[in-house]
Every structure is written in C-alpha cells, then in structure tokens.
Scaffold this motif. Sequence first.
Motif, PDB file in Angstrom:
ATOM      1  N   LEU A   1       0.876  -1.160   0.000  1.00  0.00           N
ATOM      2  CA  LEU A   1       0.000   0.000   0.000  1.00  0.00           C
ATOM      3  C   LEU A   1       0.918   1.216   0.000  1.00  0.00           C
ATOM      4  CD1 LEU A   1      -3.005   0.737   0.137  1.00  0.00           C
ATOM      5  CD2 LEU A   1      -2.809   0.696   2.628  1.00  0.00           C
ATOM      6  N   VAL A   2       0.849   2.016  -1.059  1.00  0.00           N
ATOM      7  CA  VAL A   2       1.741   3.168  -1.242  1.00  0.00           C
ATOM      8  C   VAL A   2       0.859   4.418  -1.292  1.00  0.00           C
ATOM      9  CG1 VAL A   2       3.575   4.185  -2.647  1.00  0.00           C
ATOM     10  CG2 VAL A   2       3.315   1.689  -2.555  1.00  0.00           C
ATOM     11  N   LEU A   3       0.749   5.092  -0.159  1.00  0.00           N
ATOM     12  CA  LEU A   3      -0.173   6.215  -0.017  1.00  0.00           C
ATOM     13  C   LEU A   3       0.561   7.534   0.124  1.00  0.00           C
ATOM     14  CD1 LEU A   3      -2.575   4.634   2.633  1.00  0.00           C
ATOM     15  CD2 LEU A   3      -2.782   4.594   0.133  1.00  0.00           C
ATOM     16  N   HIS A   4      -0.175   8.609  -0.113  1.00  0.00           N
ATOM     17  CA  HIS A   4       0.324   9.947   0.191  1.00  0.00           C
ATOM     18  C   HIS A   4       0.741   9.963   1.658  1.00  0.00           C
ATOM     19  CE1 HIS A   4       0.680  14.174   0.833  1.00  0.00           C
ATOM     20  NE2 HIS A   4      -0.466  14.286   1.475  1.00  0.00           N
ATOM     21  N   GLN A   5       1.921  10.463   1.922  1.00  0.00           N
ATOM     22  CA  GLN A   5       2.513  10.448   3.251  1.00  0.00           C
ATOM     23  C   GLN A   5       2.130  11.702   4.044  1.00  0.00           C
ATOM     24  OE1 GLN A   5       4.963   7.620   4.063  1.00  0.00           O
ATOM     25  NE2 GLN A   5       3.520   6.968   2.494  1.00  0.00           N
TER      26      GLN A   5
ATOM     27  N   THR B   1      -1.772   2.341  -4.921  1.00  0.00           N
ATOM     28  CA  THR B   1      -1.339   3.699  -4.614  1.00  0.00           C
ATOM     29  C   THR B   1      -2.562   4.593  -4.467  1.00  0.00           C
ATOM     30  OG1 THR B   1      -1.191   4.431  -6.908  1.00  0.00           O
ATOM     31  CG2 THR B   1       0.758   3.352  -5.985  1.00  0.00           C
ATOM     32  N   ALA B   2      -2.418   5.612  -3.631  1.00  0.00           N
ATOM     33  CA  ALA B   2      -3.497   6.589  -3.494  1.00  0.00           C
ATOM     34  C   ALA B   2      -2.914   7.899  -3.003  1.00  0.00           C
ATOM     35  CB  ALA B   2      -4.579   6.096  -2.530  1.00  0.00           C
ATOM     36  N   GLY B   3      -3.504   8.968  -3.478  1.00  0.00           N
ATOM     37  CA  GLY B   3      -3.104  10.293  -3.039  1.00  0.00           C
ATOM     38  C   GLY B   3      -4.332  11.149  -2.819  1.00  0.00           C
ATOM     39  N   PHE B   4      -4.164  12.174  -2.034  1.00  0.00           N
ATOM     40  CA  PHE B   4      -5.231  13.141  -1.820  1.00  0.00           C
ATOM     41  C   PHE B   4      -4.560  14.459  -1.511  1.00  0.00           C
ATOM     42  CE2 PHE B   4      -4.239  11.323   2.240  1.00  0.00           C
ATOM     43  CZ  PHE B   4      -4.230  12.389   3.111  1.00  0.00           C
TER      44      PHE B   4
END
Length: 165
Positions: free
Chosen positions: A88-92, A148-151
């Motif tokens: 799981l590679v998400l916005h940090q 992956t996810a970003g916001f």
Amino acid sequence: EAGAEAGAGADGGADADADNEHRAEVEAGGGGAQAAAGSPLTVRNRGEFEYLAMNGTEVFKFAVRAVPQVVTGALEMAGKQVEDIDWLVLHQANARILSAAADRLGVERERVASNVERYGNTSAASVPLVLDEYVRAGKIKNGDVLATAGFGAGLTWASALVRWG
C-alpha cells in the motif's frame, strides 16, 4: 531503473469533492478569501492579513474515508481483492492517516510503505519518494501489486493499482 513495465497494466480511479462540501475558495484582489460553511479549510483575519487554516480533524476523517474507498474502487475495476496487494503506497500526510487507512482496508502495517517519520509530509512528491525509496531498498520487487493513493489540494483524491515491473 525503477518503473512500471509497459503492458504490466494499471487500473485506478479518481474523484473530487463535486458537492463542494470541503471546498475553499480564494479570490484574488480585495475580495479576500472565503471558505464554504462546514469546510475543513477556514479563513481567519489577523490584522490586515488573511490566511487559510485547516481543520485537521475533518481532513483526517476525510482522508481515512476517501482513501479506502478509492483503493477499493481500483481493486474492483481490476478484479482484485485486498489480499492481492503486496504494498500500500499512499500519500505520506501523517502516520495516523496511513495506519487508519490501512486498518480500514484490512492491510497489515508491514505492507504499508512509509517514510513520513523521516521526511514529514512532502506534498505531491510523497508517493514517488516513498516508492523510489522502497524500490531502491529492494522491498518492492518486480511483479509486486501496488495500491497507490493520493489526496490533497482542494480535497481531491485518486488511486492506481499497478503491477510493478
């Protein structure tokens, strides 16, 4: 060289706050800045200066709700299950959001790429930075499935499911 192999395939989804529930408007000139009622972004006046302030609690709630939804949508589009995710590679944004989103998805914390404790929130660069770090360290390998996810700005969000190659 890190990269997604041509033909490896990717599925994803994106969304935005179409109902403007979390919108903040900023006007140029003498109009100042205005934020929608109930928005996690608010405008405050101090003397002659105006600035935006973020309601961290509301942004946290938004992120831990939106990220799992958009990742789940990408999984559905690809015909995959949460169990198929290697990383799981998400916005940090912060460690609490990473943990809460992983918990809601049912992903073990050992499978959550994280470097926020070393660098903080690096904004739009956070996903590529943590991805590069994990590939160079040999943690992410060819064939791994990455969710992956970003916001971010304006409270928009997106996800992509990628087989690393």
